[in-house]
Motif scaffolding. Structure first.
Motif, short mmCIF file in Angstrom:
data_model
loop_
_atom_site.label_atom_id
_atom_site.label_comp_id
_atom_site.label_asym_id
_atom_site.label_seq_id
_atom_site.Cartn_x
_atom_site.Cartn_y
_atom_site.Cartn_z
N ALA A 169 14.04 6.13 -3.36
CA ALA A 169 13.40 6.09 -2.04
C ALA A 169 12.99 4.65 -1.82
CB ALA A 169 12.18 7.00 -2.01
N SER A 170 13.41 4.07 -0.72
CA SER A 170 13.06 2.67 -0.46
C SER A 170 12.41 2.59 0.92
CB SER A 170 14.30 1.79 -0.56
OG SER A 170 15.35 2.30 0.23
N PHE A 171 11.31 1.86 0.98
CA PHE A 171 10.44 1.90 2.16
C PHE A 171 10.61 0.66 3.02
CE2 PHE A 171 8.46 3.99 -1.52
CZ PHE A 171 8.56 5.31 -1.08
N ALA A 172 10.37 0.86 4.30
CA ALA A 172 10.38 -0.24 5.27
C ALA A 172 9.06 -0.23 6.01
CB ALA A 172 11.54 -0.07 6.25
N MET A 173 8.86 -1.22 6.86
CA MET A 173 7.58 -1.36 7.55
C MET A 173 7.29 -0.20 8.49
SD MET A 173 8.37 -4.24 10.37
CE MET A 173 9.94 -4.26 11.23
N TYR A 174 8.34 0.59 8.86
CA TYR A 174 8.10 1.70 9.79
C TYR A 174 7.83 3.01 9.07
CZ TYR A 174 13.24 1.57 9.15
OH TYR A 174 14.50 1.48 8.63
N ASN A 175 7.81 3.02 7.74
CA ASN A 175 7.52 4.27 7.03
C ASN A 175 6.01 4.50 6.95
OD1 ASN A 175 10.37 3.51 5.11
ND2 ASN A 175 10.15 5.34 6.38
N THR A 176 5.66 5.77 6.74
CA THR A 176 4.24 6.14 6.75
C THR A 176 3.89 6.94 5.51
OG1 THR A 176 4.67 8.26 7.84
CG2 THR A 176 4.29 6.35 9.28
N ARG A 177 2.58 7.06 5.28
CA ARG A 177 2.09 7.92 4.19
C ARG A 177 2.52 9.36 4.40
NH1 ARG A 177 -3.38 6.94 1.30
NH2 ARG A 177 -3.40 4.68 1.22
N GLN A 178 2.50 9.80 5.65
CA GLN A 178 2.90 11.19 5.92
C GLN A 178 4.35 11.41 5.48
OE1 GLN A 178 1.05 9.22 7.71
NE2 GLN A 178 0.23 10.19 9.56
N GLU A 179 5.20 10.41 5.70
CA GLU A 179 6.60 10.57 5.27
C GLU A 179 6.68 10.65 3.74
OE1 GLU A 179 9.53 8.59 8.48
OE2 GLU A 179 8.23 7.15 7.47
N ILE A 180 5.82 9.91 3.07
CA ILE A 180 5.81 9.97 1.60
C ILE A 180 5.36 11.37 1.16
CG2 ILE A 180 4.70 9.05 -0.48
CD1 ILE A 180 4.80 6.28 1.00
N THR A 215 3.84 5.69 -5.54
CA THR A 215 3.88 5.68 -7.00
C THR A 215 2.84 6.65 -7.56
OG1 THR A 215 4.58 3.38 -6.90
CG2 THR A 215 3.77 4.16 -9.03
N GLN A 216 1.63 6.59 -7.00
CA GLN A 216 0.57 7.52 -7.45
C GLN A 216 0.99 8.97 -7.24
OE1 GLN A 216 -3.01 6.64 -5.27
NE2 GLN A 216 -2.94 4.50 -5.93
N GLN A 217 1.55 9.26 -6.08
CA GLN A 217 1.96 10.63 -5.79
C GLN A 217 3.07 11.07 -6.73
OE1 GLN A 217 -0.86 10.87 -3.88
NE2 GLN A 217 0.29 12.60 -3.07
N ALA A 218 4.04 10.16 -6.95
CA ALA A 218 5.18 10.50 -7.81
C ALA A 218 4.71 10.82 -9.23
CB ALA A 218 6.19 9.37 -7.81
N GLU A 265 0.83 -1.21 0.00
CA GLU A 265 0.00 0.00 0.00
C GLU A 265 0.86 1.26 0.00
OE1 GLU A 265 -3.42 0.16 2.56
OE2 GLU A 265 -3.45 -2.02 2.71
N LEU A 266 1.96 1.21 0.77
CA LEU A 266 2.87 2.37 0.78
C LEU A 266 3.44 2.63 -0.62
CD1 LEU A 266 5.30 2.18 3.87
CD2 LEU A 266 3.44 3.82 3.47
#
Ligand code: PMP
Length: 409
Positions: A381-392, A314-317, A308-309
């Motif tokens: 940008a590479s995401f982990a389980m602790y990243n959030t939508r707000q960070e994106i 991807t959509q935002q980018a 989901e992240l």
């Protein structure tokens, strides 16, 4: 998305509370290395405070305690990838050392002049160079299966490269430069139809997917602890027992022998045959702690959350004018590689850093991938389980603001 306890998870990672240049850290360089939860940090500290001694040799209590913890971690790794036996779990320094080990032991014993090794166009340098070295040493030939512009393996081309000279297939489970998840079930089935063993480079896949080496039926699987929320300097080479039994040892020294005399030495059984010298004891135990932590959260939950992240990112980018995503495979892990018109990736990385955002800019140890796309480097940008939508959102706003700066100047 709401059911994944990301805030609780974030609270377990002390470094995520750091301020970078007076801004909250937004850590999006997880494909290079992940941050560590308290469970891992505390377990390493606990080893040195209460359990540390050399292993496998002492009769004293502390050595027995350290050995038990070390071997318990091996069993945790076995369970995590569902290997049939803990004898098949060899501790090494990381994915790089594991691949070199396979090239120099399995490779040297089984690959000769004129034989072929098949890799793909999206490999990390550590799954290219050890095979080139082996080819130089033996006269074997490296064959490379291509990909399409989305960054997907051309499977038919790959399959057509397999023949009676092919001795090994070595493929990334997931690409670090593009995020592509390769169709490893198909790859393994095709190779096994020719009796060719398959090594999967799991360095990127392991923190994102549930891996079952028996279900995959891969012959070797390698990964690094530091990308799995565990310590750096420790990694795993899984190999099927029969293959490992038949392979010569890698390095000689203590712990890997049965008997030594000046005339002849005999080797220990698995897994010790491949573990010469004192290993990174506390780091192995720390890796075991990382696996306990991940098992509590569940790899399937992590995979669903990260998917989901990635979708969101991807959509935002895609809304950003002048941004080109590099790597748009249908099956993709949580990596967003991109370039911007007129702005060099290193400038992107530096300017985002001034906003507290950590990404990677460079060739990602995959120079042939950069060449394929005709770019010197990408921002990743590479995401982990602790990243959030707000960070994106912070990342995307950061990118927009740097485009503004460049357009004004
Ligand atoms: N393979 C892949 C796909 C990777 O992403 C990496 C690390 N970037 C490696 C291998 C090598 O891992 P390490 O540097 O931990 O040995």
């Amino acid at each position: 998305l709401t059911s994944f306890p990301v805030e609780l998870i974030r609270a377990d990672f002390p470094i995520l509370a750091e301020k970078i240049r007076n801004k909250p850290l937004v850590y999006l360089d997880n494909a290079a290395s992940c941050q560590k939860p308290n469970a891992v940090i505390d377990s390493i500290s606990h080893v040195y405070r209460h359990e540390y001694a050399n292993i496998h040799r002492g009769v004293h209590t502390l050595s027995v305690r350290a050995t038990d913890k070390f071997e318990a971690a091996r069993e945790k790794v076995r369970g995590f990838i569902n290997a049939a036996s803990s004898k098949e779990i060899i501790f090494v320094r990381g994915a790089t050392e594991a691949i070199n080990l396979i090239a120099q032991t399995y490779g040297k014993a089984n690959i000769k002049a004129g034989d072929e090794i098949v890799i793909t166009a999206m490999e990390h340098h550590s799954n290219i160079v050890p095979w080139q070295m082996l080819c130089e040493q033996t006269g074997a030939v490296l064959k490379v299966a291509s990909m399409n512009i989305q960054g997907e393996l051309l499977y038919n081309e790959f399959a057509s490269l397999l023949n009676n000279k092919t001795r090994l297939v070595a493929v990334a489970h997931m690409s670090n430069a593009l995020g592509t998840i390769n169709p490893v079930e198909l790859i393994i089935a095709a190779a096994h139809a020719h009796n060719i063993p398959v090594m999967l480079d799991g360095a990127q896949a392991i923190p994102h997917l549930a891996v079952d080496v028996q279900a995959l039926d891969c012959d070797f699987y390698v990964f690094s602890g530091h990308k799995l929320y565990g310590p750096s300097g420790i990694g795993v080479m899984y190999g099927k027992q029969a293959l490992l039994e038949a392979m010569p040892p890698y390095q000689g020294g203590g712990d890997m022998i049965k008997t030594v005399s000046f005339e002849k030495s005999t080797y220990a059984g698995l897994p010790h045959k491949f573990e010469a010298g004192t290993p990174s004891i506390a780091d192995v135990i720390g890796l075991g702690a990382a696996i306990d932590y991940l098992n509590e959260i569940g790899m399937a939950n992590i995979a669903a959350y990260e998917a989901e992240l990635l979708d969101y990112a991807t959509q935002q980018a895609k809304q950003i004018k002048g941004l080109r995503i590099i790597g748009e495979a249908g099956d993709k892990g949580a990596i967003l590689s991109f370039v911007l018109d007129r702005i060099h990736p290193h400038d992107i990385g530096t300017m985002l850093d001034s906003l507290g955002i950590a990404i990677r800019a460079g060739h990602h140890c995959a120079m042939p991938v950069m060449e394929f796309y005709g770019v010197p480097a990408t921002a990743r940008a590479s995401f982990a389980m602790y990243n959030t939508r707000q960070e994106i959102d912070v990342l995307m706003n950061g990118i927009e603001s740097l485009i503004d700066v460049f357009e004004l100047s």
